[in-house]
Write a protein that holds these residues in place. Structure first.
Motif, PDB file in Angstrom:
ATOM      1  N   VAL A  42       0.938  -9.086   4.539  1.00 45.07           N
ATOM      2  CA  VAL A  42       2.209  -9.314   3.867  1.00 45.07           C
ATOM      3  C   VAL A  42       2.638  -8.017   3.197  1.00 45.07           C
ATOM      4  CG1 VAL A  42       3.460 -10.716   2.187  1.00 45.07           C
ATOM      5  CG2 VAL A  42       1.496 -11.690   3.411  1.00 45.07           C
ATOM      6  N   GLU A  43       3.831  -7.572   3.512  1.00 47.91           N
ATOM      7  CA  GLU A  43       4.376  -6.368   2.883  1.00 47.91           C
ATOM      8  C   GLU A  43       4.998  -6.742   1.543  1.00 47.91           C
ATOM      9  OE1 GLU A  43       7.973  -3.188   3.642  1.00 47.91           O
ATOM     10  OE2 GLU A  43       6.831  -3.919   5.378  1.00 47.91           O
ATOM     11  N   VAL A  44       4.454  -6.147   0.457  1.00 47.49           N
ATOM     12  CA  VAL A  44       4.963  -6.418  -0.887  1.00 47.49           C
ATOM     13  C   VAL A  44       5.819  -5.277  -1.397  1.00 47.49           C
ATOM     14  CG1 VAL A  44       3.049  -7.945  -1.447  1.00 47.49           C
ATOM     15  CG2 VAL A  44       2.835  -5.501  -1.920  1.00 47.49           C
ATOM     16  N   GLY A  45       5.738  -4.118  -0.754  1.00 49.36           N
ATOM     17  CA  GLY A  45       6.586  -2.983  -1.089  1.00 49.36           C
ATOM     18  C   GLY A  45       6.446  -2.548  -2.539  1.00 49.36           C
ATOM     19  N   LEU A  46       7.622  -2.350  -3.178  1.00 52.59           N
ATOM     20  CA  LEU A  46       7.653  -1.890  -4.569  1.00 52.59           C
ATOM     21  C   LEU A  46       8.023  -3.011  -5.520  1.00 52.59           C
ATOM     22  CD1 LEU A  46       9.439   1.548  -4.033  1.00 52.59           C
ATOM     23  CD2 LEU A  46       6.985   1.106  -4.262  1.00 52.59           C
TER      24      LEU A  46
ATOM     25  N   LEU B 292      -6.722  -1.899 -10.174  1.00 49.97           N
ATOM     26  CA  LEU B 292      -6.566  -1.192  -8.906  1.00 49.97           C
ATOM     27  C   LEU B 292      -6.054   0.218  -9.177  1.00 49.97           C
ATOM     28  CD1 LEU B 292      -4.978  -3.955  -6.629  1.00 49.97           C
ATOM     29  CD2 LEU B 292      -7.392  -3.437  -7.069  1.00 49.97           C
ATOM     30  N   SER B 293      -6.778   1.188  -8.662  1.00 47.60           N
ATOM     31  CA  SER B 293      -6.373   2.578  -8.853  1.00 47.60           C
ATOM     32  C   SER B 293      -5.225   2.951  -7.927  1.00 47.60           C
ATOM     33  CB  SER B 293      -7.564   3.513  -8.614  1.00 47.60           C
ATOM     34  OG  SER B 293      -8.095   3.315  -7.302  1.00 47.60           O
ATOM     35  N   THR B 294      -5.117   2.282  -6.787  1.00 46.94           N
ATOM     36  CA  THR B 294      -4.053   2.556  -5.828  1.00 46.94           C
ATOM     37  C   THR B 294      -3.161   1.335  -5.694  1.00 46.94           C
ATOM     38  OG1 THR B 294      -5.510   4.046  -4.594  1.00 46.94           O
ATOM     39  CG2 THR B 294      -3.523   3.250  -3.468  1.00 46.94           C
ATOM     40  N   LYS B 295      -1.874   1.516  -5.830  1.00 47.98           N
ATOM     41  CA  LYS B 295      -0.923   0.414  -5.744  1.00 47.98           C
ATOM     42  C   LYS B 295      -0.707   0.061  -4.280  1.00 47.98           C
ATOM     43  CE  LYS B 295       3.798  -0.861  -7.054  1.00 47.98           C
ATOM     44  NZ  LYS B 295       3.418  -2.021  -7.891  1.00 47.98           N
ATOM     45  N   PRO B 296      -1.076  -1.136  -3.838  1.00 47.48           N
ATOM     46  CA  PRO B 296      -0.907  -1.498  -2.425  1.00 47.48           C
ATOM     47  C   PRO B 296       0.547  -1.842  -2.104  1.00 47.48           C
ATOM     48  CG  PRO B 296      -1.871  -3.327  -3.637  1.00 47.48           C
ATOM     49  CD  PRO B 296      -1.772  -2.196  -4.600  1.00 47.48           C
ATOM     50  N   HIS B 297       1.005  -1.440  -0.921  1.00 43.28           N
ATOM     51  CA  HIS B 297       2.337  -1.809  -0.434  1.00 43.28           C
ATOM     52  C   HIS B 297       2.255  -2.905   0.617  1.00 43.28           C
ATOM     53  CE1 HIS B 297       3.139   2.073  -2.319  1.00 43.28           C
ATOM     54  NE2 HIS B 297       4.416   1.728  -2.386  1.00 43.28           N
ATOM     55  N   LYS B 298       1.053  -3.133   1.120  1.00 43.93           N
ATOM     56  CA  LYS B 298       0.859  -4.189   2.106  1.00 43.93           C
ATOM     57  C   LYS B 298      -0.501  -4.846   1.822  1.00 43.93           C
ATOM     58  CE  LYS B 298       2.082  -3.377   6.321  1.00 43.93           C
ATOM     59  NZ  LYS B 298       2.064  -2.878   7.723  1.00 43.93           N
ATOM     60  N   ILE B 299      -0.490  -6.183   1.717  1.00 41.94           N
ATOM     61  CA  ILE B 299      -1.697  -6.938   1.388  1.00 41.94           C
ATOM     62  C   ILE B 299      -2.203  -7.643   2.645  1.00 41.94           C
ATOM     63  CG2 ILE B 299      -2.659  -8.830   0.027  1.00 41.94           C
ATOM     64  CD1 ILE B 299      -2.022  -6.416  -1.636  1.00 41.94           C
ATOM     65  N   GLY B 300      -3.487  -7.475   2.932  1.00 43.03           N
ATOM     66  CA  GLY B 300      -4.134  -8.215   4.013  1.00 43.03           C
ATOM     67  C   GLY B 300      -4.905  -9.389   3.442  1.00 43.03           C
ATOM     68  N   VAL B 301      -4.755 -10.563   4.040  1.00 35.89           N
ATOM     69  CA  VAL B 301      -5.436 -11.783   3.578  1.00 35.89           C
ATOM     70  C   VAL B 301      -6.353 -12.268   4.693  1.00 35.89           C
ATOM     71  CG1 VAL B 301      -5.163 -14.103   2.637  1.00 35.89           C
ATOM     72  CG2 VAL B 301      -3.401 -12.368   2.209  1.00 35.89           C
ATOM     73  N   PHE B 302      -7.643 -12.422   4.372  1.00 31.60           N
ATOM     74  CA  PHE B 302      -8.638 -12.903   5.331  1.00 31.60           C
ATOM     75  C   PHE B 302      -9.260 -14.180   4.800  1.00 31.60           C
ATOM     76  CE2 PHE B 302     -13.160 -13.089   6.565  1.00 31.60           C
ATOM     77  CZ  PHE B 302     -13.004 -13.245   7.939  1.00 31.60           C
TER      78      PHE B 302
END
Length: 598
Positions: free
Chosen positions: A477-481, A531-541
């Motif tokens: 899922v792309e969460v962007g900004l 989280l040290s890095t802000k994710p722009h896309k989340i993977g769900v497993f």
């Protein structure tokens, strides 16, 4: 009456029946007719209820009553006195069951039959108790019962605060005492020394000749021996199972010790290997840098020599050019003609056309080869690490227990990619979905949509069409900004109306972002994630069978968080773009296609 043929040769000799605990023999019955001694039922009656004693107790004055009768009598009058002799007691006596009297009365009931010798009738519609029947007893039985009554009378005064000791059963032939644990048939007053295999109960000889006559029977002692042997076999099997499991535990512990030793050995070996590799790379780097510097200095010296030669030729050419200009302005013909031949002679110079200084270094090829080796090494290490699962221990569960969480690498989870589309029948009225079901954003006002039971009506959420009740599944899922969002899974039976409590116990497992920087997994209380890095896309497993849900930063292929639970219902991908917050969070959530890694 003859014994049952199945056990005729195995039954013990019947007990002597001249006592209270045996049946009178035929001779005794004949002799009893000539004896004029009778024992009436009145000696076994409670003076309050006028019935045969039930749970008899004795007062300090020596009289006996039913426990319930004397208790009700004292509860009603509130004066603690004997109903017969009217002796008053200072405080309510503590009553104890007279076990001897109770035993005698029970035997008396059995001898009188089911009606216990009592005959009732009616006179003018009023119940009437007729005179009790009399039980004709043998002389031996009468003597024993009288002796027991004398014993009761002698010891009645001592029963106020003591429980009468259990009575040992003795035969009239002087046989050894038999423990009160011997079981007696309550119907026929015989020892329960036969076992009916058909009904799985212990019976007496009279029971055998009646309702159990056609059944499969054996002596109770023999059946006990058989059962005990079976218990012995079962005990051996259980001990074998225990031993095998103890061995398995020992094997597991030995495996753990071996694993620990292997891990230490591998750690030491890998540390030594990478240390040597780093040292080798450092030496190679120093040698390469030295070669580069030597090549630079050599090129610099060569170029300096060429420049010096060029500068000399330039100076000579400039000097010839100046002489030519001066001669061309001379008015002296003699001097001009004399000097002209010398100036027309070509200047001795070097052919500089093919002479060059190369900007490239010979070590550049080595650098390129090293770069290719590094890329190859990185690819091989990535493949190696992607073939294994990394386990971590989590102590943040609600029950504060340690859980071993397995985090499959991105290379592996992407193999379980599924096509996820949003279900408009579950979307909150403010949510706007794209036609292909891949995007969702929050609008400014409610839309006119049917009020369905599966639709969220207060929280801006939506589920996917696809539900899972087994197997492994992965989507991105792309969460962007966006400043706020929720991504995860929800149970099919989770509440969707009104205010929703979001936690695994309520059927919601999802990762969330609030105020651009607060990442958390929604437990009670929330599990905060730095989280040290802000994710722009989340993977769900999701691994349904294991009860695992894992989240990844799909941009940099790194693990974020894993939670282990038990899924008892179908689960669906869950999305919430959250509210707009004055157009600061109006970007959509986008279900993106997945490109497998090479």
């Amino acid at each position: 009456m003859q014994p049952h043929p199945q056990i005729a040769s195995q039954l013990p000799r019947p007990p002597y029946t001249g006592t209270l605990f045996g049946r009178p023999s035929g001779m005794e019955k004949r002799n009893s007719a000539s004896i004029s001694s009778f024992l009436s039922e009145e000696q076994f009656l409670c003076s309050i209820c006028l019935d045969v004693f039930t749970t008899p107790v004795s007062t300090p004055c020596g009289h006996s009553f039913c426990m319930a009768c004397i208790s009700k009598y004292w509860d009603k009058d509130r004066s603690y006195q004997c109903p017969i002799c009217k002796e008053t007691f200072g405080q309510r006596p503590e009553l104890h069951v007279n076990s001897t009297l109770r035993e005698i009365t029970e035997q008396f009931k059995c001898m009188l039959g089911p009606d216990m010798g009592m005959v009732t009738g009616h006179r003018g519609g009023v119940p009437e108790r007729r005179p009790p029947m009399q039980a004709e007893l043998s002389s031996d039985l009468l003597a024993e019962m009288k002796a027991r009554f004398q014993k009761i009378s002698q010891t009645a005064g001592d029963t106020q605060a003591k429980v009468p000791p259990p009575v040992s059963r003795r035969s009239s032939l002087g046989s050894p005492a038999v423990s009160t644990e011997v079981s007696i048939c309550y119907r026929h007053n015989q020892r329960l020394d036969i076992f009916c295999r058909t009904d799985q109960v212990c019976i007496c000889t009279v029971c055998l000749e009646n309702e159990h006559r056609t059944h499969s029977v054996v002596p109770a002692k023999r059946e006990c021996l058989i059962k005990k042997s079976q218990l012995g076999i079962l005990d051996v099997e259980l001990r074998d199972m225990i031993q095998s499991r103890l061995k398995k535990v020992e094997n597991f512990r030995m495996s753990l010790d071996s694993l620990q030793a292997t891990a230490e050995q591998e750690t030491a070996g890998s540390t030594h290997m990478f240390t040597a590799l780093i040292s080798s790379l450092e030496r190679a780097q120093a040698s390469l840098l030295e070669n580069v510097e030597m090549e630079r200095l050599a090129a610099e010296r060569h170029a300096g020599s060429l420049i010096q030669d060029l500068e000399l030729e330039i100076a000579e050419l400039k000097k010839r050019s100046m002489s030519i200009r001066e001669l061309s302005q001379s008015e002296d013909e003699v001097h001009f003609l004399k000097t002209f031949p010398a100036l027309c002679t070509p200047v001795q110079t070097k052919e500089w056309g093919p002479v060059t200084v190369s900007p490239d270094l010979q070590s550049a090829a080595a650098v390129q080869q090293v770069s290719q080796l590094v890329e190859c090494f990185q690819r091989e290490m990535t493949k190696l690490l992607n073939t294994s699962e990394v386990a971590e221990t989590d102590f943040s569960s609600p029950a504060s227990r340690s859980l071993v969480r397995y985090q499959p690498k991105m290379k592996r989870v992407e193999e379980y990619a599924v096509d996820v589309t949003l279900d408009p029948n579950t979307a909150h009225p403010r949510l706007i979905l794209s036609e292909d079901g891949k995007r969702v954003r929050c609008g400014d006002r409610h839309q006119l949509v049917p009020d369905m039971k599966q639709r969220f009506d207060r929280v801006v959420c939506v589920l996917a069409h696809q539900g899972f009740s087994a197997g492994r599944h992965y989507w991105e899922v792309e969460v962007g900004l966006k400043t706020d969002w929720d991504v995860g899974v929800a149970s099919c039976s989770s509440n969707r109306k009104g205010k929703i409590t979001v936690s695994p116990s309520q059927g919601y497992w999802f990762l969330s972002l609030r105020d651009r920087q607060d990442y958390a997994f929604r437990t009670e209380p929330p599990t905060n994630l730095g989280l040290s890095t802000k994710p722009h896309k989340i993977g769900v497993f999701v691994d349904y069978d294991v009860g695992q849900i894992s989240f990844y930063n799909a941009d940099i292929k790194s693990h974020i968080y894993t939670f282990i639970d038990t899924f008892s219902d179908s689960i669906y991908p869950f999305f919430s773009p959250c509210t707009n917050k004055s157009s600061k969070n109006d970007a959509p959530l986008i279900v993106t296609p997945i490109t497998l890694l090479d």
